[in-house]
Design an enzyme around this catalytic site. Structure first.
Site, PDB file in Angstrom:
ATOM      1  N   GLY A   1       0.827  -1.214   0.000  1.00  0.00           N
ATOM      2  CA  GLY A   1       0.000   0.000   0.000  1.00  0.00           C
ATOM      3  C   GLY A   1       0.853   1.253   0.000  1.00  0.00           C
ATOM      4  N   TYR A   2       1.210   1.723  -1.195  1.00  0.00           N
ATOM      5  CA  TYR A   2       2.029   2.936  -1.303  1.00  0.00           C
ATOM      6  C   TYR A   2       1.197   4.079  -1.913  1.00  0.00           C
ATOM      7  CZ  TYR A   2       6.547   0.541  -0.377  1.00  0.00           C
ATOM      8  OH  TYR A   2       7.602  -0.143   0.177  1.00  0.00           O
ATOM      9  N   SER A   3       0.754   3.877  -3.159  1.00  0.00           N
ATOM     10  CA  SER A   3       0.103   4.972  -3.896  1.00  0.00           C
ATOM     11  C   SER A   3      -1.228   5.378  -3.279  1.00  0.00           C
ATOM     12  CB  SER A   3      -0.176   4.546  -5.340  1.00  0.00           C
ATOM     13  OG  SER A   3       1.005   4.224  -5.994  1.00  0.00           O
TER      14      SER A   3
ATOM     15  N   GLU B   1      18.932  -9.148  -7.383  1.00  0.00           N
ATOM     16  CA  GLU B   1      19.047  -8.999  -8.825  1.00  0.00           C
ATOM     17  C   GLU B   1      17.844  -8.215  -9.363  1.00  0.00           C
ATOM     18  OE1 GLU B   1      18.025  -9.474 -12.371  1.00  0.00           O
ATOM     19  OE2 GLU B   1      17.325 -11.424 -11.662  1.00  0.00           O
TER      20      GLU B   1
ATOM     21  N   SER C   1       6.488   6.246 -13.918  1.00  0.00           N
ATOM     22  CA  SER C   1       6.083   6.433 -15.316  1.00  0.00           C
ATOM     23  C   SER C   1       7.290   6.711 -16.199  1.00  0.00           C
ATOM     24  CB  SER C   1       5.123   7.621 -15.412  1.00  0.00           C
ATOM     25  OG  SER C   1       5.835   8.823 -15.150  1.00  0.00           O
TER      26      SER C   1
END
Lengths: 371, 405, 371, 405
Positions: free
Chosen positions: D140-142, D257, D387
């Site tokens: 839950g970031y945005s 990686e 983006s």
């Protein structure tokens, strides 16, 4: 798997960069545009002292015995410095075919003299039909023992004005046949062209010009295929170095040039161009090295051929995008002869065209994809 | 929506076309042109070659008879007072014939600006001499550190009695090598906000202290100059319009036809010649052997030119209906200049290795190397007169109302 | 020469826009995506009251007698509002061919019913080969007096699920032959496809389906050529309206959406996208109207054909660029079903494909250029 | 410069490849896949279908035997402790087999972050349950008004005794429908500069006051959710790392990686299948009749994928040599996501009218409509996780040192 340079390659790159900054400065590049020979014999000798003409040549023939990947590292620096002169024509157009199919005697005769900087070679392949394929060889050849005689016209022969020898491709009834033709004979007539890159390319009329047979009668095209592949990838390496430098100059300019009270490099329109430039430069570099690695390590033929065509298809177009952005970022100043960026723009075109542009190689990629 | 002429427009078009056929000197006719090299009236006028000088003079005389040296000037100032639509048709026919225009920047820019902003004395002094061809003009706007940000210009003009004393430097003063007079923007009030301290001034280019130095460009041409000002003394009366309002004088939207139709016509002709060349026996030699892989690219250029024509038609339609083009003019410049670069690139691609050739002469130069030269020559098209970046800014902010960054 | 709208066209445009804002709101567009019929009969009737189905139809047959340019003005508004339903299939696929080659009796029989909104038509041209050219017609036809019987499969037939009649193209030994086939017969089997645009396209199996012969046996392709041209340009008009609205929504969003403390429309990266969008929308509009004008005013065949292919080549690709930018400007919200911009993105694809995409028409342009 | 494996790398590659052949359940093998539909372990794990649940469990068990559920975690936490290069080879072979990964965000993001920043108690509580598959995690970031400008997030967490009370809304919480726990960035200090008042917190998704609502996307899929917080009470001890330093916890460059090799492999496989399809009898029906005009476009996609592979190789080369990729990772994301969109577009173009088809079933759906669906489904690839605009900003400023705007 490792996409970094080896220690030897790092060393070669750094020493070449230092050397060329001193010995092939912008002024020399400009002088050679106007110079009739188009190269500095003094620089040529110094390069030979560095062992560069003989980099690929085995030690037994007076060379340094490095591999093709190493050579591409060096040529990238040549592109960066826009080094003028017959280096690529001599190494890729002379040493490589001699190493590929020269007899022991021919190797012994010519390779040491190439390595020492004593002779200049070039490859006389293309003709007025301007084709890079076997069908493009229409010049006639006739073989007599170890001698071969050529009649026809070669066009866009690099550095023919200063070459001592040309590797000529002609056609006998057995097929394409190669010869080593000295230019100091009456049957060789060189007419220089004026080009967009102000490099030296020439029309070469061969009227009964004779030379040593290189390889066998009729096996010339098989012999030329790897030569063309190596030369093509070397042109990619040159393009990568050229584009890298165009990009660096442009980023520096974007940081310094102030308009509307701020460096133009703080405008998103310029930033995004720069981001696209580095993507294109880096993308070109690795696809070129992949092809160079394929050639240097004898990967399976099909893989190698694909990687060579991919490299030239990508580098030709990606570096064109780079130099176009470079001009746009520079604005008016970039359009002046006195400013350096245009030197890159004009030279990109030559190497883009050499051995076929993006469309030409994309077609070959499509064919190999079976579509 | 109508792409055809009204009967009046058709009549006028015929008049212009017939005039060109009858009066255009042979030197300027397309039949006499090699490799798309258009003879420049501007250069001919000062040529050492008698035929060139005569051609220039005859052509100017012919146009003058019709009032067509300055077709867009009001008749009271010696123009033809053509409507915008007539100007458009006039420009279209001239471009179709690739007829060299006459009068240069004096006719196109200085005159109209002076007609709007000049004093009666200024008009009386300068306008007739533009029309007679006695005086050629050059423009001094840009400076080395004032490019896209033109209003930051620093060339100073300081009052000294009735004079202004000018110091500084202009760049990209095109045509200054042929010019007699110069119009320039100079800073007369250094402490004012940057757009408010500028004046529009005219001066004899032979005024002591002015030095014009040609700039060699990346194609070895010299279309531009640097112009240096060292204590150049010019009467303050040479200011056109109000002092310190020169920015607005210089940027006046002049009400003549600004469709850029000539460029569209030029590109169409260029593309047509390129295609025809490949179909000719001589030309087929220079087309790359695998040129058919570029068929769609050529078709795309044709489409773009079609789009560009419509953009030109839109501008003149708007003007003809009393509207003032806003972002639409920027669209034309943006799309036209980028189309130009793509076109020159496509040309070079069709010629493969022959695109290397820079020399115009000899059997190895395809179409006299015009595409290779234009590949270089078109580079500044997206830079000068408002770069593509500036045009997109203008479209977005002035046209679409997006907030400034 | 004038690229503005006539007064009549302005009136038509404004009244259509007002009408559609009320009668074809976003919710209806969404509802019809899930609706089996895919159109609102109520709206269909109201459109007929506006005279739209009969806009092109001569007054003597109950229409308004407007010209094709006027129709394109109206269809632009349809694209803007994404009006769902069989309008284009009925008008371009039904009325136009009837007007082109229908007999007097057929015109009298069908045109008034089209104008009044009483019947729905569609054009059953393409087949599983998905070709738009004469060779694509493989469905068989056999003529018996004024009757023609079809056997074969048609694919991507728009609105076949609700059409009362199909104009079917089949092949007799004389060539392509057209018929007017009622769908309420056992020989017509309609299977709907689910499509990206959630419009209604179907497979139509014709098993001995019979109908009136339209035109003469074997002259069907000549008759279809202008029909296809008109339909193609109408699809361009739809694309122009769609792209215009996508652009307007995106610019509005760029003005409102705040990130980093400022509207995203103040960032050059977004501004320049918007500038490119308006260039593409405007460019598409005029190239479309040029073609519509050519058709409406009977310009010479060669000019008209070229202008039609130019229009579809340009509009297909330029509007695709527009809707792609529209999505990018909107960011995450634009990817949700609930937000309106995606409706435009998905519908652009349908119209891009209809009657051939940019590559297809660019090929035809190349052929007409003689290259 | 070396594109080939060292002997050790080759041995490890063989080990991974053999393991996959032996242990990958049939359900996840490419032969059993239709139209490129990859079965998701995440979904199978909670499926009502017994075979699906069993497959998920067997596959997880097989991987767990090797420690390969979390190959990049240190061995002390139950990972395999693979080197970066081994991880790369592991990921490469898994991607070649299109084997569904196991463990989701708990394995890929939460675990490594917690290993670096978590307390001993947190590690002991959460890490084993990630590895056992007991707990699935979502991120839950945005937020609706914090997209590209993530640091402007507004979901508030206010201290109340030993708890935090959370109110606000997250969006694009992918996988939340399958998740048991959530890790999130919340604002714990509203008056601090925007990057300084954020904390990284973990919570049981069944905590009262949390509502997860799926978002239907433009392709009718539901990969994402909105998550609402209404007076959600979470122990303050659930903060990972320092309070108010959560921005830096969340943005930690985790040292595993990050080449994106799986994407490159996926695109290559997709393009190969697309080309092969056109050569098959079944597929030739769906290729447009004039598809050969697109040959060069297809070849260009092949080139781009080749370039993308090298970008991936570069990252792992750098990491393997102890370097930390800077702008290079942004180049991968930028170029990869744009290549993805171009690839899906080229696919739809090859199918002509058949690109209309959305349904996966039936004779008229080319390759089960995967390209048409991906034409829609790839839209957010240039938007999420930074983006293209943000990536270009990062490359220019952080990579090239250009001044911020």
């Amino acid at each position: 798997m490792d996409l970094g340079l080896s220690e030897t390659q790092e060393l070669l790159k750094n020493s070449a960069r230092d050397f060329l900054e001193n010995e092939s400065p912008e002024q020399l590049v400009r002088d050679m545009e106007e110079d009739e020979a188009g190269y500095s014999p003094e620089l040529w000798s110094k390069m030979a002292e560095q062992g560069w003409q003989g980099l690929l040549i085995p030690e037994e023939h007076g060379g340094a015995g490095f591999d093709f990947l190493d050579l591409c590292v060096l040529i990238e620096e040549f592109g960066r410095a826009l080094v003028p002169g017959p280096f690529m024509s001599t190494v890729l157009g002379g040493a490589v075919p001699l190493m590929e199919i020269g007899s022991d005697e021919q190797k012994a005769e010519f390779l040491p003299r190439i390595a020492s900087g004593d002779v200049i070679f070039s490859l006389a392949l293309t003709e007025p039909s301007a084709r890079f394929d076997e069908e493009g060889v229409e010049c006639t050849a006739s073989v007599n023992g170890n001698e071969v005689t050529f009649n026809g016209t070669k066009l866009f022969v690099p550095d023919a004005n200063v070459a001592d020898y040309l590797i000529v491709a002609g056609r006998t009834d057995k097929g394409v046949t190669l010869g080593i033709v000295a230019t100091d004979q009456p049957g060789v007539e060189v007419t220089q062209l004026q080009t967009i890159a102000r490099d030296k390319q020439a029309e070469v009329k061969l009227n009964g010009a004779t030379g040593q047979l290189l390889g066998n009668d009729g096996d010339g095209w098989d012999a030329l295929k790897p030569v063309v592949n190596h030369y093509t990838v070397a042109e990619c390496a040159y393009l990568v170095g050229l584009a890298q430098m165009d990009f660096e100059i442009s980023v520096d300019y974007a940081k310094e040039r102030v308009q509307f009270g701020r460096p133009i490099g703080s405008f998103q329109a310029i930033q995004h161009k720069c981001a696209d430039m580095v993507t294109d430069v880096d993308g070109s570099r690795f696809i070129m090295y992949k092809a160079a690695w394929s050639l240097a390590t004898d990967q399976p033929d099909a893989d190698t051929q694909m990687s060579v065509n991919m490299a030239k298809a990508w580098c030709s177009e990606a570096t064109r995008r780079v130099v176009a952005h470079g001009q746009q970022i520079h604005g008016g100043i970039g359009f002046t002869k006195d400013y350096k960026i245009q030197l890159y723009f004009r030279r990109q075109k030559r190497a883009e065209l050499a051995f076929g542009d993006a469309d030409y190689h994309r077609e070959l990629v499509a064919q190999q994809l079976g579509i | 929506m109508d792409w055809s002429d009204s009967p009046e427009q058709a009549t006028f078009r015929e008049e212009v076309a017939e005039f060109i056929v009858e009066r255009l000197p042979g030197r300027y006719q397309s039949g006499s042109r090699e490799g798309g090299i258009v003879q420049s009236w501007q250069a001919d006028r000062k040529s050492v070659d008698t035929e060139a000088r005569d051609s220039a003079m005859n052509w100017a005389d012919a146009l003058a008879e019709k009032g067509w040296i300055a077709p867009h000037w009001p008749e009271e100032y010696g123009g033809a007072g053509l409507t915008v639509m007539e100007q458009f048709i006039y420009n279209q026919e001239m471009a179709k014939a690739a007829a060299s225009p006459v009068g240069g920047m004096g006719v196109s820019l200085l005159g109209p600006t002076m007609i709007v902003h000049g004093s009666d004395e200024q008009k009386a002094e300068h306008l007739p001499r533009v029309l007679s061809g006695e005086v050629a003009w050059a423009q001094g706007y840009s400076e080395p550190s004032a490019g896209s940000d033109l209003a930051s210009l620093q060339t100073r003009a300081i009052r000294d009695g009735d004079d202004l004393v000018i110091n500084g430097q202009k760049i990209w003063t095109s045509g200054a090598q042929y010019a007699d007079w110069l119009f320039a923007l100079v800073r007369t009030e250094p402490d004012a906000p940057k757009h408010r301290g500028i004046s529009f001034i005219v001066m004899d280019i032979k005024t002591p202290g002015i030095t014009v130095r040609p700039i060699v460009d990346m194609g070895w041409q010299e279309p531009f100059n640097e112009t240096f000002f060292e204590d150049v003394r010019v009467p303050a009366a040479n200011i056109v319009g109000e002092e310190n309002r020169g920015w607005y004088v210089g940027m006046t939207l002049l009400d003549f036809e600004r469709s850029g139709i000539s460029d569209a016509i030029q590109y169409e002709r260029t593309l047509t010649r390129l295609i025809d060349y490949g179909k000719s026996e001589a030309g087929a030699k220079h087309y790359r052997q695998d040129w058919k892989i570029l068929r769609h690219e050529v078709a795309e250029r044709y489409l773009e030119i079609g789009v560009l024509f419509n953009f030109a038609f839109r501008i003149v339609s708007m003007q003809n209906n009393g509207m003032v083009p806003n972002y639409e003019a920027s669209v034309n410049k943006l799309f036209g200049s980028e189309t130009h670069q793509r076109l020159s690139r496509t040309g070079t691609k069709l010629f493969g290795l022959y695109a290397n050739v820079w020399q115009r002469e000899g059997e190895h130069a395809p179409m006299n190397a015009e595409f290779t030269r234009d590949y270089v020559g078109s580079v500044p098209h997206t830079i000068f007169s408002g770069s593509s970046e500036i045009q997109r800014n203008v479209i977005a902010t002035r046209g679409l109302g997006l907030p400034r960054g």
